[in-house]
Design an enzyme around this catalytic site. Structure first.
Site, PDB file in Angstrom:
ATOM      1  N   GLY A 186      54.364  35.685  43.915  1.00  0.00           N
ATOM      2  CA  GLY A 186      54.591  35.442  42.841  1.00  0.00           C
ATOM      3  C   GLY A 186      53.540  34.370  42.362  1.00  0.00           C
ATOM      4  O   GLY A 186      53.513  33.237  43.148  1.00  0.00           O
ATOM      5  N   ALA A 187      52.977  34.548  41.093  1.00  0.00           N
ATOM      6  CA  ALA A 187      51.827  33.839  40.993  1.00  0.00           C
ATOM      7  C   ALA A 187      51.894  32.365  41.121  1.00  0.00           C
ATOM      8  O   ALA A 187      51.050  31.672  41.836  1.00  0.00           O
ATOM      9  CB  ALA A 187      51.198  34.165  39.600  1.00  0.00           C
ATOM     10  N   GLN A 208      60.751  44.078  45.130  1.00  0.00           N
ATOM     11  CA  GLN A 208      60.918  42.763  44.598  1.00  0.00           C
ATOM     12  C   GLN A 208      62.360  42.530  43.809  1.00  0.00           C
ATOM     13  O   GLN A 208      62.817  41.523  43.744  1.00  0.00           O
ATOM     14  CB  GLN A 208      59.884  41.973  44.077  1.00  0.00           C
ATOM     15  CG  GLN A 208      58.498  41.865  44.906  1.00  0.00           C
ATOM     16  CD  GLN A 208      57.455  42.953  45.036  1.00  0.00           C
ATOM     17  OE1 GLN A 208      58.016  44.074  44.562  1.00  0.00           O
ATOM     18  NE2 GLN A 208      56.213  42.717  45.207  1.00  0.00           N
ATOM     19  N   ASN A 261      50.576  42.261  35.411  1.00  0.00           N
ATOM     20  CA  ASN A 261      51.823  41.912  36.295  1.00  0.00           C
ATOM     21  C   ASN A 261      52.018  43.162  37.180  1.00  0.00           C
ATOM     22  O   ASN A 261      51.213  44.010  37.271  1.00  0.00           O
ATOM     23  CB  ASN A 261      52.951  41.625  35.280  1.00  0.00           C
ATOM     24  CG  ASN A 261      54.007  40.978  36.044  1.00  0.00           C
ATOM     25  OD1 ASN A 261      53.919  40.161  36.751  1.00  0.00           O
ATOM     26  ND2 ASN A 261      55.378  41.613  35.638  1.00  0.00           N
ATOM     27  N   LYS A 262      53.085  43.121  37.968  1.00  0.00           N
ATOM     28  CA  LYS A 262      53.353  43.903  38.814  1.00  0.00           C
ATOM     29  C   LYS A 262      53.187  45.459  38.449  1.00  0.00           C
ATOM     30  O   LYS A 262      53.698  45.676  37.087  1.00  0.00           O
ATOM     31  CB  LYS A 262      55.000  43.498  39.260  1.00  0.00           C
ATOM     32  CG  LYS A 262      55.286  44.502  40.343  1.00  0.00           C
ATOM     33  CD  LYS A 262      54.601  44.698  41.647  1.00  0.00           C
ATOM     34  CE  LYS A 262      54.032  43.551  42.417  1.00  0.00           C
ATOM     35  NZ  LYS A 262      53.280  43.702  43.361  1.00  0.00           N
ATOM     36  N   ASP A 291      50.643  37.833  36.196  1.00  0.00           N
ATOM     37  CA  ASP A 291      49.672  37.179  37.276  1.00  0.00           C
ATOM     38  C   ASP A 291      48.472  36.731  36.834  1.00  0.00           C
ATOM     39  O   ASP A 291      47.845  35.909  37.238  1.00  0.00           O
ATOM     40  CB  ASP A 291      49.466  38.125  38.423  1.00  0.00           C
ATOM     41  CG  ASP A 291      50.614  38.423  39.205  1.00  0.00           C
ATOM     42  OD1 ASP A 291      51.788  39.088  38.891  1.00  0.00           O
ATOM     43  OD2 ASP A 291      50.693  37.881  40.310  1.00  0.00           O
ATOM     44  N   ARG A 336      44.367  37.060  48.190  1.00  0.00           N
ATOM     45  CA  ARG A 336      44.880  37.980  47.242  1.00  0.00           C
ATOM     46  C   ARG A 336      43.976  37.986  45.683  1.00  0.00           C
ATOM     47  O   ARG A 336      43.577  36.614  45.600  1.00  0.00           O
ATOM     48  CB  ARG A 336      46.124  37.818  47.022  1.00  0.00           C
ATOM     49  CG  ARG A 336      47.164  38.229  48.098  1.00  0.00           C
ATOM     50  CD  ARG A 336      48.904  38.152  47.433  1.00  0.00           C
ATOM     51  NE  ARG A 336      49.094  39.428  46.669  1.00  0.00           N
ATOM     52  CZ  ARG A 336      50.285  39.554  46.159  1.00  0.00           C
ATOM     53  NH1 ARG A 336      51.242  38.637  46.336  1.00  0.00           N
ATOM     54  NH2 ARG A 336      50.497  40.799  45.589  1.00  0.00           N
TER      55      ARG A 336
HETATM   56  O1  MRU Z   1      53.074  41.068  44.361  1.00  0.00           O
HETATM   57  P1  MRU Z   1      53.751  40.051  44.046  1.00  0.00           P
HETATM   58  O2  MRU Z   1      55.361  39.911  44.305  1.00  0.00           O
HETATM   59  O3  MRU Z   1      53.398  38.564  44.123  1.00  0.00           O
HETATM   60  O4  MRU Z   1      54.035  40.098  42.426  1.00  0.00           O
HETATM   61  C1  MRU Z   1      54.583  39.190  41.461  1.00  0.00           C
HETATM   62  C2  MRU Z   1      54.778  39.690  40.209  1.00  0.00           C
HETATM   63  O5  MRU Z   1      54.261  40.544  39.807  1.00  0.00           O
HETATM   64  C3  MRU Z   1      55.418  38.554  39.421  1.00  0.00           C
HETATM   65  O6  MRU Z   1      55.847  39.233  38.110  1.00  0.00           O
HETATM   66  C4  MRU Z   1      54.351  37.572  38.627  1.00  0.00           C
HETATM   67  O7  MRU Z   1      53.500  36.975  39.849  1.00  0.00           O
HETATM   68  C5  MRU Z   1      54.841  36.341  37.981  1.00  0.00           C
HETATM   69  S1  MRU Z   1      55.835  35.363  39.119  1.00  0.00           S
HETATM   70  C6  MRU Z   1      56.662  34.126  37.992  1.00  0.00           C
END
Ligand code: MRU
Length: 353
Positions: free
Chosen positions: A52-53, A202, A253-254, A243, A94
Site C-alpha cells: 500500500g503506497a 488484497q 492503482n492496483k 499509487d 518497488r
Molecule cells: O501491490 P499493493 O498491494 O501494494 O497495491 C496497493 C494498491 O494498489 C493500493 O490501492 C494503493 O497503494 C493505495 S493504498 C492507500
C-alpha cells in the site's frame, strides 16, 4: 479483530528494529516481524509483507532512519555517502508507488538540511522525521476520510478495489477512511463491496478482513462480478486508492482499477480516487510515464492455490498496476480538498506540487 488497532509498521520502542505486520499471512495469522537488516526491509516491501503506497512510504522512512543509525562514522561526507547507498537500495524495492521515493527523498533532504550538525545529532533528527511521516499519514487519512464522508449518504453501496485500507497506511486508509469516519459520526447504514483483487487477493484477504472487523456491512465479490453489482443498483459510489497520480489526474492503482472505472462510467456511478498529496507526482505529465511494476508469473499460476492452476510453461503477463484515465475520474480526494477536472489546475489551486 479491529484492524484499526493493528500497527502496519512501526519502530520498536528501543529503536533496534522495525516491527512489520506480515500482510502475506492475513487474514488467518496476525504476526509481527521484527527486522533490522537492509535486505530484510527490501524483502518486506518487495514481497508485500508491508504494502500500500502510504505504508511503503512510512516503512521506507523508518527503514532508512534505522539503517542510518547504524552507520559507524562521525564524518559527515562518509555518513552521507553510506546513507545514499542504502537509499538507492531501498528505492529499488518497488517501482510504482511514488510514496517510496517521496519518503526517501524527504529523509535525504532532512539529512542535508542539517549538514552542519554532528552525525550523532543527525541520526536523531532522521528518527524524528520518520516519526513525523508516520504521524502526518494518520492525519492525512483522517482529512481524506472527512472529505469522503461528505459524499456519503445513508443507504449507500460502495465498491472498492484492492486494499487502500488501514493496512495500507499508518491508520484509517484512504479509500476506507470515509467509511471509518462514517462510523465515528454514528452512520452505520451503508454497505461495501470488496473486489477480491486478483492475483494477490488484497481485497479478499485484507479489505474484507479489516472492514468486517470494524463492523461494516461487507460483501466480498470476485473482480468479474463488479458489473453485475453495479447494474443491479447495489453500488452507487466507488472509492479507490492510488499509487501514483500524474499531473493531469491519470491515476495508477492496483491492476483492475481502470476496468472498474470504465464500468462505473458505463453505469453512471461516481468514481473517486482517494490520494494523499504525496501520491501526486507533478513531475509526470500523464499516466503513460508512470512506471508499472511487473511481477512473477507464479503469483498468477499457483501462489494462492493448493496446486498449480495453469499448464506448465504457459506465458503469463502479470502487471501489478494499471492507469485509469483522468476522464473517467469524478474526483480526486486529497487531504487538502476535493479536486475535480481539470485536475492539474485543481492540484495547483490546492498548492500541490
Ligand atoms: O501491490 P499493493 O498491494 O501494494 O497495491 C496497493 C494498491 O494498489 C493500493 O490501492 C494503493 O497503494 C493505495 S493504498 C492507500
Amino acid at each position: 479483530m479491529n484492524a484499526l488497532e493493528l500497527n502496519t509498521v512501526r519502530l520498536s520502542e528501543d529503536r533496534s528494529c522495525l516491527e512489520i505486520l506480515d500482510q502475506t499471512l492475513l487474514p488467518g495469522t496476525v504476526k509481527v516481524l521484527q527486522i533490522e537488516k537492509a535486505e530484510d526491509i527490501f524483502e518486506a516491501i518487495r514481497y508485500l509483507r508491508v504494502r500500500g503506497a502510504p505504508a511503503i512510504g512510512v516503512c521506507a522512512g523508518y527503514g532508512i532512519a534505522l539503517l542510518a543509525s547504524r552507520i559507524e562514522t562521525q564524518d559527515y561526507e562518509t555518513f552521507l555517502e553510506r546513507f545514499l547507498e542504502q537509499k538507492t537500495y531501498l528505492a529499488s524495492s518497488r517501482p510504482t508507488a511514488v510514496n517510496l521515493f517521496w519518503a526517501l527523498d524527504r529523509m535525504e533532504r532532512t539529512l542535508r538540511t542539517h549538514a552542519d550538525r554532528p552525525v550523532g545529532e543527525i541520526k536523531e533528527i532522521l528518527f524524528a522525521e520518520a516519526q513525523a511521516i508516520r504521524d502526518e499519514d494518520v492525519a492525512i487519512s483522517r482529512s481524506i476520510g472527512e472529505i469522503g464522508f461528505g459524499l456519503l449518504k445513508p443507504g449507500d453501496g460502495i465498491l472498492t478495489h484492492c486494499n487502500a485500507g488501514t493496512l495500507a497506511t499508518a491508520k484509517y486508509g484512504t479509500a476506507t477512511a470515509p467509511m471509518y469516519m462514517a462510523l465515528e459520526h454514528g452512520m452505520k447504514d451503508f454497505r461495501v463491496y470488496c473486489d477480491e483483487t486478483r492475483p494477490l487477493l488484497q481485497g479478499a484477504r485484507l479489505t474484507a478482513f479489516e472492514l468486517q472487523g470494524a463492523g461494516i456491512d461487507t460483501t466480498l465479490i470476485c473482480d468479474n462480478m463488479a458489473s453485475t453489482v453495479m447494474k443491479s443498483g447495489l453500488v452507487n459510489l466507488v472509492f479507490v486508492g492510488c499509487d501514483r497520480v500524474a499531473a493531469n489526474g491519470d491515476t495508477a492503482n492496483k491492476i483492475g482499477t481502470s476496468g472498474v472505472a470504465v464500468l462505473a462510467r458505463h453505469y453512471g456511478i461516481p468514481f473517486y480516487v482517494c490520494a494523499p498529496s504525496s501520491t501526486i507526482d507533478m513531475t509526470l505529465a500523464a499516466g503513460e510515464q508512470i512506471p508499472i511494476e511487473e511481477r512473477a508469473a507464479e503469483e498468477v499460476t499457483e501462489m494462492w492455490y493448493k496446486e498449480r492452476m495453469a499448464p506448465e510453461g504457459v506465458k503469463v503477463y502479470n502487471p501489478a498496476f494499471d492507469v485509469t484515465d483522468h476522464s473517467l475520474i469524478t474526483g480526486i480526494i486529497t487531504e487538502k480538498g476535493l479536486c475535480r477536472a481539470p485536475f492539474g489546475q485543481a492540484f495547483k489551486e490546492l498548492g500541490i506540487g
